[in-house]
Design a protein around this motif. Structure first.
Motif, mmCIF file in Angstrom:
data_model
loop_
_atom_site.group_PDB
_atom_site.id
_atom_site.type_symbol
_atom_site.label_atom_id
_atom_site.label_comp_id
_atom_site.label_asym_id
_atom_site.label_seq_id
_atom_site.Cartn_x
_atom_site.Cartn_y
_atom_site.Cartn_z
ATOM 1 N N VAL A 127 19.546 42.996 25.484
ATOM 2 C CA VAL A 127 18.793 42.025 24.684
ATOM 3 C C VAL A 127 19.406 40.650 24.908
ATOM 4 O O VAL A 127 20.553 40.405 24.543
ATOM 5 C CB VAL A 127 18.811 42.390 23.184
ATOM 6 C CG1 VAL A 127 18.069 41.322 22.376
ATOM 7 C CG2 VAL A 127 18.166 43.760 22.965
ATOM 8 N N HIS A 128 18.632 39.775 25.497
ATOM 9 C CA HIS A 128 19.103 38.434 25.866
ATOM 10 C C HIS A 128 19.306 37.571 24.632
ATOM 11 O O HIS A 128 18.720 37.797 23.572
ATOM 12 C CB HIS A 128 18.069 37.788 26.800
ATOM 13 C CG HIS A 128 18.556 36.563 27.498
ATOM 14 N ND1 HIS A 128 18.481 35.312 26.939
ATOM 15 C CD2 HIS A 128 19.124 36.397 28.718
ATOM 16 C CE1 HIS A 128 18.984 34.426 27.787
ATOM 17 N NE2 HIS A 128 19.378 35.053 28.869
ATOM 18 N N LYS B 1 11.743 36.563 16.604
ATOM 19 C CA LYS B 1 11.796 37.066 17.985
ATOM 20 C C LYS B 1 12.995 37.994 18.179
ATOM 21 O O LYS B 1 12.899 39.008 18.864
ATOM 22 C CB LYS B 1 11.875 35.898 18.968
ATOM 23 C CG LYS B 1 10.580 35.125 19.125
ATOM 24 C CD LYS B 1 10.730 33.971 20.112
ATOM 25 C CE LYS B 1 9.426 33.227 20.283
ATOM 26 N NZ LYS B 1 9.563 32.061 21.192
ATOM 27 N N GLN B 2 14.133 37.636 17.573
ATOM 28 C CA GLN B 2 15.314 38.482 17.716
ATOM 29 C C GLN B 2 15.083 39.846 17.072
ATOM 30 O O GLN B 2 15.493 40.885 17.614
ATOM 31 C CB GLN B 2 16.526 37.793 17.090
ATOM 32 C CG GLN B 2 17.856 38.407 17.422
ATOM 33 C CD GLN B 2 18.210 38.299 18.893
ATOM 34 O OE1 GLN B 2 18.184 39.275 19.603
ATOM 35 N NE2 GLN B 2 18.541 37.099 19.351
ATOM 36 N N ALA C 202 12.866 41.833 19.315
ATOM 37 C CA ALA C 202 13.638 42.321 20.468
ATOM 38 C C ALA C 202 14.479 43.532 20.087
ATOM 39 O O ALA C 202 14.591 44.491 20.865
ATOM 40 C CB ALA C 202 14.523 41.208 21.008
ATOM 41 N N PRO D 295 15.498 36.079 23.522
ATOM 42 C CA PRO D 295 14.630 37.179 23.958
ATOM 43 C C PRO D 295 13.299 36.697 24.521
ATOM 44 O O PRO D 295 12.672 35.788 23.964
ATOM 45 C CB PRO D 295 14.419 37.979 22.663
ATOM 46 C CG PRO D 295 15.555 37.610 21.775
ATOM 47 C CD PRO D 295 15.877 36.186 22.096
#
Length: 225
Positions: free
Chosen positions: A92-93, A150-151, A154, A96
């Protein structure tokens, strides 16, 4: 605890960084890395230490020299990055990437790729939406969400894949207040459900989670703390 992943002789050249520091040939020169099942690790180090690079190597996104590798006790050819790793390790960037689809579409994306039956997809989707507290966002276009939302999407997208190893790159670095607290609250659940987690972070609340092991990169070497 049993050993999930063990690497020996991991090396990654500095590349363009060697021009800034000619005396240092290797960005990463790790003699041994052992990850136990259902365990959590926090990886720290100064900027440029190679923390994100190590996560990318573990996820198969970057290449490195690795002399020996074992996954769940079986020797593997790391250079080939076999399917057993692709199916078991999720990255997970820090920022994300959301697909141009609804939140629901983003979460089931990996399940569709794996050919999971639709009925199972629906069950996993609803469980993940409820778990991450984003059921009200189910039909919203994911690219329009806030950073914290968004996190959580993700993490939900990762959760439904039931990864053996989850790699989180600075999961709270761009969040504050309630958004940060919501993300921190989700991570212990992932460990309880069976995932091992490696987090690159400097968030004191994440570092202080019960049972978290500390790893530090210094001059390309890995230190247990």
């Amino acid at each position: 605890m049993s050993i999930l992943l063990q690497l020996h002789g991991l090396r990654k050249r500095c590349g363009t960084q060697s021009q800034q520091s000619p005396a240092r040939e290797w960005l990463l020169d790790i003699a041994s890395l052992t990850i136990e099942t259902q365990s959590a690790y926090v990886l720290t180090g100064i900027n440029g230490a190679g923390k994100s690079t190590l996560l990318r190597i573990l996820s198969g996104l970057d290449q490195a020299q690795i002399q020996q590798a074992q996954f769940r006790g079986a020797a593997i050819n790391w250079a080939a990055y076999p399917r057993v790793l692709r199916d078991s390790i999720v990255y997970v960037h820090q920022h994300p990437i959301m697909f141009a689809d609804t939140v629901a579409g983003n979460i089931v994306y990996g399940l569709k790729l794996r050919g999971i039956p639709l009925a199972q997809q629906k069950i996993a989707l609803q469980q993940a939406l409820d778990w991450a507290g984003i059921a009200h966002l189910r039909e919203q276009l994911a690219t329009t969400l806030s950073g914290g939302e968004k996190q959580r999407v993700a993490l939900a997208r990762a959760k439904v894949l039931r990864p053996a190893l989850l790699l989180l790159d600075e999961p709270t670095s761009n969040l504050d207040g309630e958004a940060r607290e919501q993300v921190i609250a989700l991570i212990p659940d992932l460990i309880q459900e069976g995932s091992s987690v490696i987090m690159v972070c400097h968030d004191r609340d994440l570092i202080a989670l019960p049972g978290v092991h500390r790893l530090k990169l210094r001059d390309g070497k890995l230190e247990n703390r």
